[in-house]
Write a protein that holds these residues in place. Structure first.
Motif, PDB file in Angstrom:
ATOM      1  N   VAL A   1     -13.904 -13.386  25.366  1.00 18.20           N
ATOM      2  CA  VAL A   1     -12.718 -13.634  24.621  1.00 18.20           C
ATOM      3  C   VAL A   1     -11.879 -14.782  24.807  1.00 18.20           C
ATOM      4  N   TRP A   2     -11.925 -15.805  23.914  1.00 19.85           N
ATOM      5  CA  TRP A   2     -11.327 -17.007  23.902  1.00 19.85           C
ATOM      6  C   TRP A   2      -9.831 -16.834  23.444  1.00 19.85           C
ATOM      7  N   ARG A   3      -9.586 -16.408  22.209  1.00 19.54           N
ATOM      8  CA  ARG A   3      -8.414 -16.138  21.835  1.00 19.54           C
ATOM      9  C   ARG A   3      -8.035 -14.670  21.104  1.00 19.54           C
ATOM     10  N   ALA A   4      -6.869 -14.296  21.515  1.00 19.74           N
ATOM     11  CA  ALA A   4      -6.420 -13.035  20.820  1.00 19.74           C
ATOM     12  C   ALA A   4      -5.147 -13.310  20.181  1.00 19.74           C
ATOM     13  N   GLU A   5      -4.936 -12.450  19.037  1.00 17.55           N
ATOM     14  CA  GLU A   5      -3.677 -12.574  18.431  1.00 17.55           C
ATOM     15  C   GLU A   5      -3.369 -11.027  18.084  1.00 17.55           C
ATOM     16  N   ASN A   6      -2.014 -10.641  18.647  1.00 20.22           N
ATOM     17  CA  ASN A   6      -1.584  -9.470  18.624  1.00 20.22           C
ATOM     18  C   ASN A   6      -0.375  -9.067  17.681  1.00 20.22           C
ATOM     19  N   TYR A   7      -0.471  -8.094  16.751  1.00 19.21           N
ATOM     20  CA  TYR A   7       0.349  -7.854  15.662  1.00 19.21           C
ATOM     21  C   TYR A   7       0.999  -6.216  16.366  1.00 19.21           C
ATOM     22  N   PHE A   8       2.320  -6.007  16.256  1.00 23.99           N
ATOM     23  CA  PHE A   8       2.723  -4.916  16.837  1.00 23.99           C
ATOM     24  C   PHE A   8       3.861  -4.322  15.576  1.00 23.99           C
ATOM     25  N   ALA A   9       3.746  -3.042  15.371  1.00 25.33           N
ATOM     26  CA  ALA A   9       4.493  -2.489  14.344  1.00 25.33           C
ATOM     27  C   ALA A   9       4.983  -1.166  14.478  1.00 25.33           C
ATOM     28  N   PRO A  10       6.198  -0.705  14.380  1.00 28.56           N
ATOM     29  CA  PRO A  10       6.403   0.716  14.720  1.00 28.56           C
ATOM     30  C   PRO A  10       6.086   1.619  13.667  1.00 28.56           C
ATOM     31  N   ASN A  11       5.943   2.969  14.035  1.00 33.09           N
ATOM     32  CA  ASN A  11       5.922   3.862  12.908  1.00 33.09           C
ATOM     33  C   ASN A  11       7.051   4.068  12.325  1.00 33.09           C
ATOM     34  N   PHE A  12       7.118   4.522  10.947  1.00 34.88           N
ATOM     35  CA  PHE A  12       8.420   4.827  10.090  1.00 34.88           C
ATOM     36  C   PHE A  12       8.072   5.575   9.196  1.00 34.88           C
ATOM     37  N   GLU A  13       9.248   6.539   8.737  1.00 35.57           N
ATOM     38  CA  GLU A  13       9.199   7.644   7.804  1.00 35.57           C
ATOM     39  C   GLU A  13       8.920   6.951   6.598  1.00 35.57           C
ATOM     40  N   PRO A  14       8.156   7.534   5.607  1.00 30.65           N
ATOM     41  CA  PRO A  14       8.135   6.925   4.259  1.00 30.65           C
ATOM     42  C   PRO A  14       9.331   7.164   3.632  1.00 30.65           C
ATOM     43  N   PRO A  15       9.574   6.096   2.630  1.00 30.96           N
ATOM     44  CA  PRO A  15      10.792   5.961   1.717  1.00 30.96           C
ATOM     45  C   PRO A  15      10.522   6.963   0.533  1.00 30.96           C
ATOM     46  N   ASP A  16      11.788   7.486   0.345  1.00 32.76           N
ATOM     47  CA  ASP A  16      11.565   8.475  -0.908  1.00 32.76           C
ATOM     48  C   ASP A  16      11.326   8.057  -2.137  1.00 32.76           C
ATOM     49  N   TRP A  17      11.727   6.888  -2.277  1.00 36.64           N
ATOM     50  CA  TRP A  17      11.514   6.137  -3.553  1.00 36.64           C
ATOM     51  C   TRP A  17      10.046   5.764  -3.863  1.00 36.64           C
ATOM     52  N   ARG A  18       9.056   6.117  -2.975  1.00 36.49           N
ATOM     53  CA  ARG A  18       7.679   5.996  -3.431  1.00 36.49           C
ATOM     54  C   ARG A  18       6.998   7.287  -3.435  1.00 36.49           C
ATOM     55  N   SER A  19       7.561   8.198  -3.198  1.00 34.99           N
ATOM     56  CA  SER A  19       6.876   9.796  -2.933  1.00 34.99           C
ATOM     57  C   SER A  19       6.259  10.145  -4.277  1.00 34.99           C
ATOM     58  N   GLN A  20       6.484   9.745  -5.543  1.00 36.84           N
ATOM     59  CA  GLN A  20       5.803  10.203  -6.562  1.00 36.84           C
ATOM     60  C   GLN A  20       4.365   9.588  -6.845  1.00 36.84           C
ATOM     61  N   TRP A  21       4.195   8.566  -6.155  1.00 39.54           N
ATOM     62  CA  TRP A  21       3.066   7.775  -6.217  1.00 39.54           C
ATOM     63  C   TRP A  21       2.071   7.913  -4.912  1.00 39.54           C
ATOM     64  N   VAL A  22       2.549   8.392  -3.687  1.00 42.71           N
ATOM     65  CA  VAL A  22       1.813   8.429  -2.554  1.00 42.71           C
ATOM     66  C   VAL A  22       1.346   9.799  -2.191  1.00 42.71           C
ATOM     67  N   GLU A  23       0.369   9.909  -1.335  1.00 40.71           N
ATOM     68  CA  GLU A  23       0.273  11.104  -0.504  1.00 40.71           C
ATOM     69  C   GLU A  23       0.496  10.942   0.803  1.00 40.71           C
ATOM     70  N   VAL A  24       1.256  11.571   1.567  1.00 40.84           N
ATOM     71  CA  VAL A  24       1.559  11.307   3.158  1.00 40.84           C
ATOM     72  C   VAL A  24       0.400  12.050   3.840  1.00 40.84           C
ATOM     73  N   VAL A  25      -0.191  11.279   4.625  1.00 43.37           N
ATOM     74  CA  VAL A  25      -1.093  11.781   5.580  1.00 43.37           C
ATOM     75  C   VAL A  25      -0.579  11.807   7.089  1.00 43.37           C
ATOM     76  N   GLU A  26      -1.440  12.660   7.908  1.00 37.75           N
ATOM     77  CA  GLU A  26      -1.254  12.829   9.203  1.00 37.75           C
ATOM     78  C   GLU A  26      -1.837  11.550   9.843  1.00 37.75           C
ATOM     79  N   THR A  27      -1.017  10.663  10.827  1.00 40.21           N
ATOM     80  CA  THR A  27      -1.578   9.829  11.316  1.00 40.21           C
ATOM     81  C   THR A  27      -1.862  10.075  12.930  1.00 40.21           C
ATOM     82  N   GLY A  28      -1.656  11.093  13.366  1.00 42.66           N
ATOM     83  CA  GLY A  28      -1.845  11.872  14.453  1.00 42.66           C
ATOM     84  C   GLY A  28      -1.543  11.192  15.616  1.00 42.66           C
TER      85      GLY A  28
END
Length: 149
Positions: free
Chosen positions: A122-149
């Motif tokens: 392994v010569w190079r590594a690039e790491n991205y970090f993102a916290p989990n967050f609650e889905p916003p209400d405004w998208r709720s009619q178009w999405v399905e919330v799934v368990e990410t566990g």
């Protein structure tokens, strides 16, 4: 280096990094290794600096998570005793690992590692970090919330 060996080395690197296994990293990291965090602009050069970061991680580590499950075909799904590796994929000299981790403060994060191989390591590594967050209400009619566990 063939595809299988490159993938095996990258997979071992992600497992060793997540498990804080510096001894294993010695055999997996290229002498000109660089680890980059684009979100903070930090670049780590060399195994000695990576080892110091691992050994000085706040809270003394992050063990006790994950499972021992290995499932899949070409794209293998694996897990470690530390952070959980969800997916590893790629070909040639570039691979991507997706992990889930719990930090000492109890927050859950998604981690994406993009790795480049050179000379069988392994010569190079690039790491991205993102916290989990609650889905916003405004998208709720178009999405399905799934368990990410």
């Amino acid at each position: 280096m063939n595809k299988t060996n490159s993938r095996a080395v990258f997979e071992a690197y992600v497992r060793a990094t997540n498990a804080r296994d510096v001894a294993a990293l010695h055999d997996l990291i290229h002498p000109e290794f660089e680890d980059f965090y684009p979100q903070s602009g930090e670049r780590t050069r060399g195994l000695a600096n990576l080892q110091a970061i691992i050994e000085n991680y706040p809270g003394g580590g992050y063990s006790g998570q994950g499972t021992s499950r290995v499932v899949g075909a070409e794209d293998r799904w694996v897990a470690t005793p530390a952070f959980t590796i969800l997916r590893i994929e790629g070909t040639g000299d570039t691979f991507t690992g997706v992990s889930r981790g719990r930090y000492p403060d109890g927050s859950d994060w998604c981690i994406v590692t993009i790795g480049q191989m050179r000379d069988g390591k392994v010569w190079r590594a690039e790491n991205y970090f993102a916290p989990n967050f609650e889905p916003p209400d405004w998208r709720s009619q178009w999405v399905e919330v799934v368990e990410t566990g």
